[in-house]
Design a protein around this motif. Structure first.
Motif, short mmCIF file in Angstrom:
data_model
loop_
_atom_site.label_atom_id
_atom_site.label_comp_id
_atom_site.label_asym_id
_atom_site.label_seq_id
_atom_site.Cartn_x
_atom_site.Cartn_y
_atom_site.Cartn_z
N ASP A 146 0.82 -1.21 0.00
CA ASP A 146 0.00 0.00 0.00
C ASP A 146 0.86 1.27 0.00
OD1 ASP A 146 -2.45 1.47 0.17
OD2 ASP A 146 -2.04 1.78 2.31
N SER A 148 -7.18 -4.93 6.91
CA SER A 148 -7.72 -5.17 5.56
C SER A 148 -8.73 -4.10 5.17
CB SER A 148 -8.36 -6.55 5.49
OG SER A 148 -9.40 -6.68 6.45
N SER A 175 -8.63 -6.99 -0.06
CA SER A 175 -9.21 -8.34 -0.11
C SER A 175 -8.13 -9.40 0.03
CB SER A 175 -9.98 -8.52 -1.42
OG SER A 175 -11.06 -7.61 -1.50
N ALA A 176 -6.98 -9.19 -0.65
CA ALA A 176 -5.89 -10.16 -0.55
C ALA A 176 -5.36 -10.23 0.88
CB ALA A 176 -4.77 -9.77 -1.52
N ALA A 231 -8.83 -1.77 -3.13
CA ALA A 231 -9.87 -2.78 -2.87
C ALA A 231 -9.31 -4.19 -3.04
CB ALA A 231 -11.06 -2.55 -3.78
N GLN A 232 -8.60 -4.39 -4.12
CA GLN A 232 -8.05 -5.74 -4.37
C GLN A 232 -6.97 -6.07 -3.33
OE1 GLN A 232 -6.69 -5.60 -8.41
NE2 GLN A 232 -8.78 -5.71 -9.27
N LEU A 233 -6.14 -5.07 -3.00
CA LEU A 233 -5.11 -5.31 -2.01
C LEU A 233 -5.72 -5.62 -0.65
CD1 LEU A 233 -2.13 -5.40 -1.26
CD2 LEU A 233 -2.23 -2.92 -0.87
N GLN A 238 -0.95 -0.21 -6.28
CA GLN A 238 -1.95 -1.28 -6.24
C GLN A 238 -3.33 -0.67 -6.02
OE1 GLN A 238 -1.49 -4.45 -6.77
NE2 GLN A 238 0.76 -4.47 -6.85
N ARG A 239 -4.34 -1.39 -6.48
CA ARG A 239 -5.73 -0.98 -6.26
C ARG A 239 -6.10 -1.33 -4.83
NH1 ARG A 239 -8.90 -3.17 -11.45
NH2 ARG A 239 -10.52 -1.83 -10.59
N CYS A 291 -8.29 -1.27 2.35
CA CYS A 291 -9.31 -1.23 1.28
C CYS A 291 -9.92 0.16 1.17
CB CYS A 291 -10.36 -2.28 1.55
SG CYS A 291 -11.68 -2.36 0.33
N SER A 297 -12.95 -7.67 2.20
CA SER A 297 -11.97 -7.12 3.13
C SER A 297 -12.55 -6.85 4.50
CB SER A 297 -11.40 -5.83 2.55
OG SER A 297 -12.44 -4.87 2.35
#
Length: 794
Positions: free
Chosen positions: A61, A189, A73-74, A69-71, A66-67, A193, A142
């Motif tokens: 981050d 998370s 969630s991961a 939302a996707q980060l 990186q996006r 997000c 997330s």
């Protein structure tokens, strides 16, 4: 990529604190073994996964494009995996659950509580409640996934706080630390997000804090904890709390105009399935526990009916078999067995050898059973066999078992030889177990009384004998105080003059209802019941009192009293005799104590010691019933006795076997004289018997020819008559046997017993009876005989 703010750098620095906690957990896992090692390694792995996911997410981050939302969630998925691993480590931690099944139950209970928290949270955050207002986050992976893990972790912490075993505080601390990690995962998370630096910092602070709590709790657990569980102590009453909260929250939500959407349905579904699964496990536990109880009950019931040493049935097992319905076509028979002389095995060889013999007896019985037969050990050396057979078949089986049990028993200390006594009884009525066992015991008892090593079948007259035995024992206890006992005196005469020189005191019992009871009937009862010592003391006192009266008026006599082996082995019996003699002023040599030849069958060394104590008081000892089958020549030389009383069977033999019995009496008389003993012939009932005894050189006689047992006053009248005749009593001395021409000597085994068979083999001219010495065979010595001692003199 953007320049990191101070908040983000602070969060990154906070996450670095989690690294030592991970290292501490990994090191703790290496120091333990078993369940503790697995738990610590799972905790270390979960801590490493969550720390790595948090660091990777925060660095991505900060420095990578990186996006969010996707980060987020991961990061949520990775930290959910780590949190799950931490929860698994918590459940297998020693002290958390007693077994894997209990761990699954704890997990389901935590899921029930967590679903309730999830549902209440959904009500609070959704329309129309929305307690966070515009700050309410939008649903997404997330937020939902880590929030669900946090709810489950919270529920599991609550469950472990209730059900974890000691040390409970360690388990609860670990679960609380994992809960903090789950909350931190939710914050990290969702913060990543939604790009909320403050929330990210909160998560970065909570994560190492939770791991430090876990690491510290694990560190103070110094040793693994072994626990055992009892499902009867478990309860799931706390499940009503989250369920009630869910129902209340749902009612409030619907009443306020809310909608039951997919998230509410998800919470109710998880709660329902968790409760169903928990109920299924509870039923499985109950079933398993019931099966365990049945197995244990069966096991303990079998133990309660089995002898632990021989693995045969015990008395309870035999009674249970007796109560089972018998087959109609075949009667039921009980065989009682008892080992003869087994107590000597325990006393001489030790109880270990005795136990080995009993185990071998059990094996032999088991090997000789038919299908359906039951062998049991009733206690000690007493056994029983329950058979479905006729009494005739049972008698044959009893004889077979008698032979089997009579074979040698090989032990580490050598072979053990035993015989057995067997009693057989048939079932008088179906299910009458008590009477059958009593009948078999009675038959066994009479097998013992009739010589042992034999089989006896129950007869109804045994009941009458038993009842009479009981009556005699009860009445005999009060016979002295009720003055039912009395003494009679049978004269002992000098031969050939037939002048009375002594008397044997004989006990008589006349009962007002039973009549005259024979001595051979009540004396065994007195010995078995332990009354013989009391009665013997009374006889000794009465005999000495009467003797003192005769001596006071000038009668030159002595009195003999029969002595039971139990009296002989009583404590300080010699002191008791000395006390009675002193009480009545009787010279000790005037009292003769007669020991039956059967007493020789006891411990010889102890018998000799007791007799020596008696002789030290001055009294004389007579060996009664000599020739009945127990004394050998070697034993006779060792026994400290003064008088040898020839058994009446030897004296009575001439009338039935003319020409063969005279040498028997002659051998015994010469043997006694050569050993320096006075010889007295009992049972002289005819002039022919008297002639043979006199011809053999015997100087003392007793029997019906000279008078039966009479009251003291009658015998005193005979003494007065003898004294008034004007002649002095003939001194009773030991006479040297005259030399008689006989057949050539033969080499013989000089053994007086058992019975008279071996005695007949001795000839008068046997070298063993040469003048002045007694030869002993084998490695035994030769001793000279001292000058004969006089008897019957003042």
């Amino acid at each position: 990529m953007h320049s990191p703010s101070g908040v983000e750098l602070a969060g990154l620095a906070s996450l670095l604190v989690a690294v030592p906690a991970v290292a501490l957990l990994a090191n703790s896992g290496r120091r333990h073994t078993g369940a503790a090692r697995r738990a610590h390694l799972l905790l270390a792995a979960g801590a490493a996964i969550t720390t790595a996911a948090a660091l990777a997410g925060l660095l991505s981050d900060l420095f990578l494009a990186q996006r969010p939302a996707q980060l987020g969630s991961a990061v949520a998925v990775a930290m959910a995996l780590g949190t799950s691993t931490l929860l698994a480590g918590t459940l297998v931690l020693p002290g958390a659950a007693e077994n894997a099944g209990a761990a699954w139950r704890h997990l389901l209970d935590g899921l029930v509580v967590g679903a309730g928290l999830w549902f209440v949270g959904w009500v609070l955050l959704s329309e129309p409640t929305r307690i966070l207002g515009d700050h309410t986050p939008k649903p997404g992976v997330s937020i939902l996934l880590p929030a669900a893990m946090a709810a489950v972790a919270t529920g599991l912490t609550a469950v472990l706080a209730v059900h974890a075993h000691r040390p409970r505080h360690i388990t609860v601390r670990v679960a609380a630390g994992v809960t903090l990690v789950a909350v931190a995962a939710t914050a990290l998370s969702s913060g990543i997000c939604r790009s909320w630096p403050g929330i990210v910092l909160l998560g970065a602070v909570l994560l190492p804090g939770g791991l430090v709590v876990v690491a510290h709790a694990v560190k103070i657990a110094d040793r693994p904890v072994e626990v055992t569980g009892d499902i009867t102590q478990r309860n799931t009453g706390y499940a009503f709390v989250p369920m009630s909260a869910m129902v209340g929250a749902l009612g409030y939500h619907l009443a306020a105009g809310g909608v039951f959407d997919v998230f509410g349905f998800l919470g109710f579904s998880v709660e329902g399935f968790a409760l169903v699964a928990r109920q299924y496990l509870a039923l499985a536990d109950v079933k398993s526990y019931t099966l365990q109880l049945r197995h244990r009950e069966s096991h303990f019931r079998e133990l309660a009916h089995t002898d632990p040493l021989t693995r045969l049935a015990n008395r309870r097992g035999l009674v249970r078999a007796l109560r089972e319905p018998a087959a109609r076509e075949r009667p039921r028979v009980l065989i009682g067995l008892d080992l003869d002389g087994f107590k000597n095995v325990n006393d001489m060889r030790g109880h270990d050898v005795g136990d080995a013999v009993l185990v071998e007896v059990g094996e032999r019985l088991r090997a000789n059973l038919r299908e359906g037969d039951v062998a049991a050990r009733l206690g000690g050396d007493e056994f029983a066999v329950l058979m479905w057979a006729t009494p005739e078949e049972a008698m044959l089986a009893g004889k077979r078992l008698l032979a089997v049990l009579g074979e040698p028993y090989d032990t580490e200390d050598g072979s053990v030889f035993l015989s057995a006594s067997v009693g057989v009884a048939g079932s008088p009525a179906p299910g009458d177990t008590g009477e059958l066992m009593r009948d078999a015991d009675l038959a066994l008892r009479y097998a013992k009384q009739r010589g042992k090593n034999r089989v006896e079948r129950y007869q109804r007259r045994y009941d009458e004998l038993l009842r009479r035995h009981s009556v005699l024992e009860n009445e005999l206890r009060h016979a002295i105080e009720r003055e039912q006992l009395r003494l009679v005196f049978q004269p002992v005469v000098a031969l050939p003059s037939m002048r009375p020189v002594g008397a044997e005191a004989l006990l008589r019992w006349h009962h007002p209802e039973l009549g005259a009871v024979r001595p051979d009937e009540f004396i065994p009862v007195a010995e078995e019941s332990g009354l013989i010592n009391m009665i013997g003391s009374w006889v000794l006192d009465q005999a000495c009192e009467q003797l003192s009266q005769w001596l006071a008026v000038g009668h030159d006599v002595w009195v003999s009293v029969n002595l039971s082996p139990k009296e002989l082995h009583a404590a300080d019996y010699a002191g008791q005799v000395a006390g009675v003699l002193q009480k009545y002023g009787v010279p000790a040599q005037r009292l003769v104590l007669e020991v039956t030849e059967h007493a020789v069958a006891t411990d010889m060394d102890e018998l000799i010691r007791r007799l020596c104590e008696l002789r030290s008081t001055g009294v004389r000892i007579a060996l009664d019933d000599f020739g009945a089958g127990y004394s050998s020549l070697g034993q006779l030389r060792k026994l400290p006795v003064d008088i040898l009383k020839i058994d009446h069977a030897l004296v009575a033999e001439p009338e039935s076997r003319t020409g063969t019995a005279a040498p028997l009496v002659d051998v015994v008389v010469r043997l006694g004289h050569r050993l320096g003993l006075e010889v007295l012939a009992e049972g002289i009932g005819s002039p022919a018997q008297r002639a043979i005894v006199e011809e053999a050189g015997c100087r003392l006689g007793q029997g019906s020819l000279f008078g039966w047992g009479v009251p003291a006053e009658h015998l005193e009248a005979q003494l007065e008559t003898a004294r008034s005749s004007g002649s002095r009593p003939v001194p009773v001395q030991r006479a040297r046997p005259a030399t008689k021409p006989t057949a050539p000597a033969r080499s013989q085994v000089i053994m007086l017993g058992p019975g008279m068979r071996q005695l007949r083999a001795l000839l008068p001219t046997d070298p063993a009876f040469s003048e002045g010495e007694v030869s002993r065979t084998g490695d035994q010595d030769v001793r000279s005989v001292d000058a004969p001692r006089e008897m019957g003199q003042s």
